[in-house]
Design an enzyme around this catalytic site. Structure first.
Site, PDB file in Angstrom:
ATOM      1  N   CYS A 218     -11.534 -26.639  23.154  1.00  0.00           N
ATOM      2  CA  CYS A 218     -11.874 -27.952  23.700  1.00  0.00           C
ATOM      3  C   CYS A 218     -13.367 -27.950  24.029  1.00  0.00           C
ATOM      4  O   CYS A 218     -13.847 -27.047  24.714  1.00  0.00           O
ATOM      5  CB  CYS A 218     -11.044 -28.208  24.957  1.00  0.00           C
ATOM      6  SG  CYS A 218     -11.486 -29.738  25.792  1.00  0.00           S
TER       7      CYS A 218
ATOM      8  N   GLU B 277     -18.793 -27.682  11.095  1.00  0.00           N
ATOM      9  CA  GLU B 277     -18.067 -28.956  10.929  1.00  0.00           C
ATOM     10  C   GLU B 277     -17.459 -29.457  12.237  1.00  0.00           C
ATOM     11  O   GLU B 277     -16.236 -29.590  12.359  1.00  0.00           O
ATOM     12  CB  GLU B 277     -16.983 -28.813   9.845  1.00  0.00           C
ATOM     13  CG  GLU B 277     -17.551 -28.551   8.466  1.00  0.00           C
ATOM     14  CD  GLU B 277     -16.488 -28.333   7.391  1.00  0.00           C
ATOM     15  OE1 GLU B 277     -15.306 -28.213   7.747  1.00  0.00           O
ATOM     16  OE2 GLU B 277     -16.849 -28.262   6.208  1.00  0.00           O
TER      17      GLU B 277
ATOM     18  N   GLU C 249     -22.385 -27.483   1.845  1.00  0.00           N
ATOM     19  CA  GLU C 249     -21.215 -27.085   1.055  1.00  0.00           C
ATOM     20  C   GLU C 249     -20.985 -28.156  -0.002  1.00  0.00           C
ATOM     21  O   GLU C 249     -20.789 -29.320   0.331  1.00  0.00           O
ATOM     22  CB  GLU C 249     -19.968 -26.944   1.941  1.00  0.00           C
ATOM     23  CG  GLU C 249     -20.139 -25.950   3.084  1.00  0.00           C
ATOM     24  CD  GLU C 249     -18.865 -25.768   3.922  1.00  0.00           C
ATOM     25  OE1 GLU C 249     -17.813 -26.304   3.534  1.00  0.00           O
ATOM     26  OE2 GLU C 249     -18.950 -25.099   4.975  1.00  0.00           O
TER      27      GLU C 249
END
Lengths: 632, 632, 632
Positions: C109, C142, C312
Site C-alpha cells: 500500500c 509501473e 519496455e
C-alpha cells in the site's frame, strides 16, 4: 452381465406405510437396483453417537424383500448440523475467503482431517451393519458438485504446506521448481507459503498448478478413507457417482480405488451451462448429442475393467438449470439405450418419487409427489420391456482412442494464454468431430501403457507425455495425432529445455505460440480454419495443412500427425476424416443430430433431432433409435 | 377533494435569508404542499440529546406564513454519524457478509431494536413539537431503496430466530414445514438456524421464503413504531413515500397503518433498470407508457380509501440512472396529469431547487441552483394554471382488476424454476396488454374479499389463494382469469397435496411444469406464443388455446379461465381482448405510445410517443394529452 | 541526442556463465541500454539486513564491460516475503475490504509509511553503491499496474485523515466543502471519516474526489522518497516506467521529480482491454493506430524538457491480454520508429530472453528461452541498422495541443452522470480525429501557462480551468476549443456559483446537462451526431452546429469555440477539420490505418493496416513506414 435398471429412493422422506407399495411398484416396473441412504445422516445419527438404524433396517428389509438389490450410499455429503458444532472449521472457504455455510449440502472441506475421519467412521459403521445385505456401495455423492473441490480454508492451507514438503523436500527446491526468483517470490520456509488466492495479480502458475494437484489429491485421499472403512466389513463392489464435466479432481485416480464408476446424467440440466459449443437451441429438450456419450466413454475408462453405470438418469424436468424444459417424448428411452450402447451395466433413474419440499421439489421423478405416474414412467417401462430380450452388456474396444487428462485441464485453466483454451473443450470438439464421422471412441487416461488395437489415437493438449504413454505412442501401429499444445510444458507448468514438443516419431520445435479471439480465426488453405491457438513449429516433417499466410498446421511423418492449432468444426471433420480413412476406418459422415455407437454385436443409431432422420434408408423419428446388428 | 401540487424543500441547505422568497415563489407557482425535514437529523440533533429545533421552527413559520401546508418527514433514513458510535452494530450487512457503511443514506438494519427505538423517539419528539402545525407526516424515506430491506446482520439473525419461534413454536414443526429431512438439514434448536446466505449451493427455499417474510415484517414493525410515536401527539394524516418496483416488503401491510400512500415517480430514472420489457429506445425521454400507471394503481390500493399522492415527481434530468436524459418537452406536464387521472390527490415535485453539492447535485429541481427557473418550472406552472378549473379528485372503480401480491414476488425470486420468472414482470406484462386495449385497471391486494363490480379479474402467478379471495373468486360475476403458476404451492413454498392448482370453478391438476429460455418460446395454434413457463394440466375443462404441439394453454369453464403459460405480447393482447369483449367491456386497441385512463367523469388520453398520434380523429402532439368527458 | 536502443535483462534469472555472451550479443545487435535490477530484491537482500551485492557487482561489470550503459531499477515493486513479516499490515486492501496478498507483485500500500521508508532505504543503498556506475535510474516499476494506486487499508485510512486535516483544517470546513448537510452526513471530527467504500449507496462525490486526490498524492510522495534517496548519492538521471492508460495518479507530478519519463508500450497487450473504441478486429496484430502515439505525446509532456523513452517495447506475443497474437511482421520495427517519430530518445525491448518459468513464461523476448533468436530479433536488428544514419532526436512543438488532466479523469469516474463519460476516452476520441486529419499533436498538462505557437488548442472535459491556463487561454492566438463538460464544476466536484462554464472569451451558462445511452445519439443538422453528453447552454455566442431539434452544439466567438456535446467520429472529423483549416493548418484526411507524424526535419508515415496503402503516390506495405523530409 445383464443390462439392468434401477432408481434412487429416500425411505426417510416418506411414511413407512408406503414403502412396501413403492418396492412392489419398482419391481413391477422391472427395476433391479434401488440406491438409498446417501443424504440420511441426520436420521441415522440424530445426535453425536446416538444412532437410529431401525428405520434403515426395515427399509432394506422391505426393498430386498421385494426382490430389489440395494446400493447403499455413505452420507458424508450432508453432515448434520451438529457436526458443525463438533468441527466449527470444517467448512470449505471460497476464493474470496468466505466460509461456505451450512444450509444445503457438500458443506465440508476435503482437507479437514477430523471430519474426514468422522465420515470414514460412519462409512465403517454402515458397512459393519449392512455389509452383507447390500449389493453395492456408493461413497459420498457427486464429489466436486457445486465447485467444492477447491477450498481456501485454514485446513487446506495447512495440508497444502505438508503436501509441498512431501513433493519438494526443501524450500530451495520449491523455489527453483517454481522459478520464484522471478518477481522476488522466493520463500524462506514452507510456513510462508499461502494458498494462491487474493494475490495482487495472477500468482505463479506453478503455485496454482501445485494447488490444483494438491486439491485433487485431497479428494482421492478422502475417498480412500471411506473405501478402506467399507472394505473392512463388506465384499460388495464400491462405486461413486460422478458428475458431468466436473474436472477438478482426477477421476481415474478415484476410479482405481473402486470396482464401478457411475455417473449422474442430466442431459437437459447440463446443456446450457456445461456443454462446450454446439447448437443449444436445437437440443433444448434432447440434450447435446455428444455430451452424454463423451461421459459414458470417459467413465467407462474410470471403472475397473470398464464397469460403469448411470446412477442418476433424468426422467423429466429438473430444477437446477437456468431453464428446465421437459424432455421431448422418447428421450427418456433414448438416453437409457444410449448408455447401454456405450457399455453401461445399469441405468438408474433419479428419483423414484418427486419430493414436494426443499431444494429439489421441482425435480421430476418417475412418480409425481402424489404417487401417480409422471410422464417419464411409461418410457422407463418401455425400456424395461425392451431389455427383456436384449443382449447382455457386450464390451468392445473401439477403433479410435482419445486421451483425456485431468492435470492438463488444470494446467490450461491456470495458464490458458488465450481465453477459452480448455482441455475438456478441446477434447470434446475433436470427439464431436469423430462422432460426426460415425466412429465409436474409447477415452483413455494418460497412464495408458499400450495403444494396441487402435487404428487412430488422439492426444490433444496434453500437458506432458508420461513415459509409459510415450512408449506406447512410439510402438503404436495406428495413426497417432498429437496437438495442439501437446507436450509444450513440464510437470511444473514451465517451458521444457530443450523446448517442446518432444513428440514420438515427429520432430518439431515450437518457436512461438499465439492465441486469438473467437471472432478472428485463421483460415486454412484447404478450407475451414483454426480457432484460438496456433503454435509456430520449426520442423522438417511434411506439412499437409497451412494457414492462408503459410504457417504449418498439420505435420506428418509416417503414421504420426501433429496439429499446430485448434481446428474448427469443418476443418476438424475434414482432417480427422482423412486420417481415419488413411487408418482404414469406415467413415460415415452423419447428418446433424444422428449418432452411431457400436458394441461387440450391435449397432445403435440415435436421433437427437426434433425431426425424422434417415439412416441407411430407415427413417428414425425424433428421439427415436435403431438397434441393428453390428456390420461386419 | 381538490387536486393539488407541491414540492420538496430543504431549508437546512439554504441561507435563512432566502426562505421567505422561496416560500413566496412556491405559493405564486400555485403549490399547496411543501415537504421538509426528512434528511435533517444531523441539524436537528447535532449531538446525542442536544437539539436545535430553532431553525425548523422558523422554517415552518415562513412556509406556513406564505400559505403553504407542511408535510414533515421523520429523519430516520439518515441517522447522523454519532448514531454509529451509539450503535456500532446498527448497519445492515450485505449478502456477502460486509457491513454497509456510513457515508450515504439508509445505513441501518431494520432489525436493530435500539436504533429502531431511537428513530421512533425522534419521530415522537417531532410530533410533540410540530403535531399541530403540520398538515401531514411522512415516515422515514423510501423504505427499501438501495436494496436495504434484506440484511444479514447479527441483529437480523437474532430477530429471525425469534420470528421463527413465533411462527413454528417448536423446531420439529419447523423441520417438518421446511422438509429438512431432505439433505439432512434438520435443526436441533432454533439457535442453530442461520440466515440463508453463503450456503454451498441454494438453501432450502422454505428457509429463504421464511427469511423474506421476516424481512418484510421487520419493515412493517419499524414503520409501526414511528406511526405510533407520531399518533401519540398529532392528528395529521401519516404517509410514506414508496419507490418504483421496490417489492421486498409488503406495501399493503404498511399501507394499512397510515392514511395516505405516496410514491416517488421518476419515469426516466426507472426506465432502463426497472421496467420489465418494452421498447426503451423509443421512450428514453418519456419513460415507459405503463410503468407509472401501474404504480399509481398499485399505491392507490395501498392508501386508505384509495388516498394517494406523488410525493416526488421528476421535473428534469436526474443523476442516478445509467444515463440521464432530459424529459421531452411536455412530459413534466403529462406525468402530472396522468397521476391525477389515476386518482392522485397531490403531485409534488422533487426538488424545489437543485443543490450544487453532494450526491444529487446533477438532479434537476424546479429551480436551478442559482435560483433561476429550470426547464421544468414552466410546465409545472402550466399544470397549476390548468388545475384551477379542473374537476376534483373523482374516484372510480375500474372495470378490470388485477391481483398483485408481494409474497408471490418473494416466492418466485426464491424459486423461479426458470430465469426471469418474476411476479412483478408477469403482472406488468398482463397490465400492459390490458392497457393496450384501452382499459382502466384497479390493482388489488391478495387480502381482497370481494370482486363485486369487476367485469374481469386477473389473478396471475399467485403463490396461494387466501381464503377470503377464494370466496370472492367463487362469487365473482365477472370473468376470473387465473394463471400461469397460480396456486401451485403452499405458504411454505412446498407443493400442496393434492397437487395444485385448486381453482374456484375450474378443475385442473398440474402434471408437470417446465420453463424455457427467452429464445425458445412455444408457438400457439392461434398465433403468438408462450414464453418461459408452461404448466401441463390434467383437466376436463374446455381448452380454447393450445401450443402447436397440443399442450393446453387456455382452459375455460363458464366465466372462469386459466392460463397455463406466460403469453407473449400478441397472444396476451388477443386472449385478454377476447375475454374482455366476452365480459362486455369496450375494448379500444391503441397504437404504441397512446394510453387511456378514465375517472368517474373524465377520459384522459396520453401520448407517450415522440411523434403525433390520432385518437378518435384528434391529433395529440408528442408528450401531449387530451382531457375529455368520460364516454357514457 | 542520438536515437538509441536497449533491452531489459535479468541476470539473476540466468547462470552467470552466460552473462558475458548475452552482453556481447546485445552490443552486437546495436543496443546502448540495459535495464536491470527492478525485481531482484529477494536476491539482493535475502534476509533483513543481509545483503548480497556480489552478483549485481559482477553483472554490472560484465554489461558495462561490453560497452552497455546500465539503467538500474529500485526493487520496491517486489518486496521479498520476509518484508511481510516485518510489516504484516503493508498490503493494499481492495474495495471489498480484502488484503491483496503476497504471491505476485506490487503487494504494498502506497500509504504504508514503514514500508515506504524501507523501500527508500533500499534505493539509497543501491545509489550509494552504484551511483557512479549506472547511466540512469528507474524508480520501482509501473506504478498503478494491477490497479494498485487505490487501497482501502488501515494505513490508507489513517493517512487520508491526516491529508484531510491538511487540506481542510477544521471538520466544519470539510463539512461545508463537501455539502455534508445533504443526507445528514456531517462529521464531528476527522476521526469519524472513513474511506469511501462499501457505503449503502454512492458516497458523497466530494468524499470520493478527495480520496482520489489523496491516492494520487501518496504515489507522488512515495516516488519523492526514492528520488531523494537516489539523488543523495548519484547524479545519473532518474526515470520511472509508466503504463498505458493508467490514470489513477498524476503523472505530471511524478514527472516533475525526475529527468526522464519512460513508458512500457504493449500495443497488442493493450488493444482489447484499454483502447477506447476503434476497430479492434482490424488491428489485432498491429495494435491501435493512435493508442501508442497518444501515450508518446502524453509522456513527452511528463519528462523534463520533453525527454522520454520506451522502457519496455513488445517484441512478440505477450502473456497477459485476453488473447495474445503475434505481431504482424514489420510491426516491431514500425512501433520503434513511431516512438522515435514522437521524440523518444531510446526504445528498449522487454525482454532480452524469454524466461521459461513463472507468470510471464509465455511473454516473448528478443531471444527464446533456449537463447536462439525469436521472431522479433531480426526486426530489432533492422531498426538498429537503420538508426546508424538516421538523424538525432529532433524535438518540435506540434501545431496542435490538447490538454489532458488526471484530476478530470478522477472527477468523471466519480461522477460520470452517464455511463462511459471518461476524460481519457474523450481526449482520445478527439486526438484520433485530429490524427485522422494528418495533424501532429502535443499533449499539455493543466498547469500549462502559455499556449504560444499553437494554431489550435483543445481543452475538453476539464474539471476546472486553473488560473495560469485561463490566462494562457485568454492570450492564445490560436483557436481554443473547449468542452464538452469543461469548467462545469469546482475543485470539490460541486457546481460553481455562478454556474459554469466560465470560458475565456466565450460567454455561456449551462442550464441543464443530459446524458444518453450509446444507442441513442442526437443527430446534428450538419451531419454526424453527438454521443452520451449534451449541455444546454444559454449564450449570446454564434451557434454554428445544432442538434436536429435545435440545441446549440458548437458555439463560436472570434477564435474561441465551445463544444456542448461529445461529437461522434464523423462529426469530430468534420468540426475539427473545419477549425484546423480556419487556424491555417494543412489538413490531410488519411485513410483508415494510415498515420503521420512530423519532427523538426522529418515526416513519418505509418501503415497500421494489414493491406498496402497509398500516401502521396507511394505504396506502403502492411506494417510498413515512410521516412520523408518534413514538408516545408
Amino acid at each position: 452381465m445383464k443390462r439392468t435398471l434401477g432408481t434412487c429412493y429416500y425411505p426417510e422422506h416418506w411414511p413407512e406405510e408406503i414403502w412396501a407399495d413403492d418396492a412392489r411398484r419398482m419391481a413391477d416396473l422391472g427395476l433391479t437396483w434401488v440406491r438409498i441412504g446417501e443424504f440420511a445422516w441426520s436420521r441415522l445419527e440424530p445426535a453425536p453417537g446416538r444412532f437410529d438404524w431401525g428405520w434403515l433396517d426395515r427399509a432394506i428389509d422391505v426393498l430386498t424383500g421385494a426382490g430389489l438389490s440395494v446400493v447403499l450410499g455413505t452420507p458424508s455429503a450432508t453432515p448434520p448440523r451438529w457436526m458443525l458444532d463438533r468441527h466449527p472449521d470444517m467448512l470449505a472457504v471460497d476464493a474470496t475467503g468466505r466460509p461456505r455455510k451450512f444450509g444445503s449440502r457438500r458443506h465440508y472441506c476435503f482437507s479437514h482431517a477430523a471430519y474426514r475421519a468422522d465420515a470414514a467412521r460412519m462409512a465403517g459403521l454402515m458397512a459393519e451393519r449392512y455389509g452383507d445385505r447390500v449389493a453395492a456401495w456408493q461413497t459420498d455423492n457427486e464429489y466436486g458438485c457445486h465447485d467444492t473441490v477447491i477450498s481456501y480454508s485454514a485446513a487446506a492451507r495447512d495440508a497444502f504446506r505438508l503436501w509441498l514438503v512431501e513433493r519438494y523436500g526443501t524450500v530451495d527446491r520449491l523455489n527453483q521448481a517454481w522459478g520464484n526468483v522471478f518477481w522476488s517470490m522466493d520463500y524462506d520456509s514452507f510456513d510462508q507459503i499461502d494458498l494462491p488466492n487474493l494475490t495482487v495479480t495472477e500468482p505463479n502458475p506453478a503455485h496454482l498448478m501445485a494447488f490444483r494437484r494438491f486439491s485433487s489429491d485431497q479428494v482421492v485421499a478422502w475417498n480412500a478413507a471411506q473405501v478402506a472403512a467399507i472394505r473392512a466389513h463388506s465384499k460388495a463392489p464400491i462405486s461413486h457417482n460422478y458428475m458431468g464435466r466436473v474436472t477438478e479432481f482426477d477421476h481415474y485416480a478415484t476410479g482405481r480405488q473402486m470396482e464401478i464408476a457411475t455417473w449422474d446424467s442430466y442431459p437437459l440440466g447440463f446443456l446450457l451451462d456445461r456443454v462446450p459449443g454446439g447448437d443449444k437451441a436445437a437440443y433444448l429438450r434432447q440434450g447435446d448429442p455428444d455430451f452424454q456419450a463423451f461421459h459414458h466413454d470417459l467413465y467407462r475408462a474410470c471403472g475397473q475393467d470398464g464397469r460403469w453405470w448411470i446412477m442418476e438418469q433424468q426422467p423429466g424436468p429438473v430444477n437446477w438449470a437456468p431453464w428446465n424444459p421437459a424432455p421431448l417424448p422418447g428421450m427418456v428411452r433414448l438416453w437409457s439405450w444410449e448408455a447401454f450402447a456405450h457399455g453401461a451395466e445399469a441405468v438408474c433413474w433419479f428419483r423414484w418419487r418427486q419430493f414436494p419440499q426443499a431444494q429439489e421439489q421441482q425435480h421430476a421423478g418417475l412418480l409425481r409427489s402424489d404417487s401417480t405416474e409422471a410422464p417419464g414412467f411409461a418410457e422407463a417401462a418401455e425400456v424395461a420391456a425392451e431389455l427383456r430380450d436384449a443382449p447382455d452388456v457386450a464390451p468392445m474396444q473401439a477403433p479410435v482412442a482419445l486421451v483425456f487428462d485431468y492435470a492438463s485441464q488444470w494446467a490450461w485453466e491456470v495458464q490458458p494464454q488465450g481465453q477459452g483454451f480448455d482441455h475438456f473443450a478441446l477434447c470434446f470438439d475433436l470427439y464431436r468431430a469423430l462422432r460426426s464421422l460415425g466412429l465409436s471412441i474409447d477415452i483413455l487416461p494418460p497412464e495408458t501403457a499400450t495403444l494396441d488395437g487402435y487404428a487412430m489415437v488422439l492426444v490433444p493438449g496434453l500437458l506432458t507425455i508420461p513415459a509409459a504413454l510415450r512408449t506406447a505412442m512410439e510402438r503404436a501401429e495406428g495413426i497417432v495425432v498429437t496437438g495442439p499444445r501437446t507436450d509444450l510444458k513440464t510437470d511444473e507448468l514451465a517451458m521444457p529445455m530443450p523446448l517442446g514438443p518432444n513428440l514420438p516419431g515427429l520432430a518439431a520445435t515450437s518457436v512461438m505460440e499465439e492465441t486469438f479471439p473467437p471472432d478472428a480465426p485463421r483460415g486454412l488453405q484447404n478450407g475451414g480454419g483454426i480457432d484460438l491457438w496456433l503454435e509456430h513449429l520449426k520442423t522438417d516433417a511434411e506439412v499437409t495443412e497451412r494457414t492462408t499466410d503459410g504457417t504449418a498446421v498439420l505435420l506428418r511423418q509416417g503414421r504420426r500427425a501433429h496439429l499446430a492449432g485448434w481446428p474448427n468444426k469443418p476443418s476438424a471433420q475434414r482432417i480427422l476424416g482423412d486420417l481415419a480413412r488413411e487408418a482404414g476406418l469406415a467413415v460415415t459422415p452423419l447428418p446433424e443430430g444422428l449418432r452411431l455407437r457400436d458394441t461387440a454385436t450391435e449397432r445403435f443409431v440415435f436421433n437427437y433431432a426434433s425431426h425424422p432422420l434417415d439412416y441407411a434408408g430407415q427413417i428414425i423419428p425424433p428421439a427415436g433409435l435403431l438397434r441393428l446388428s453390428r456390420p461386419s
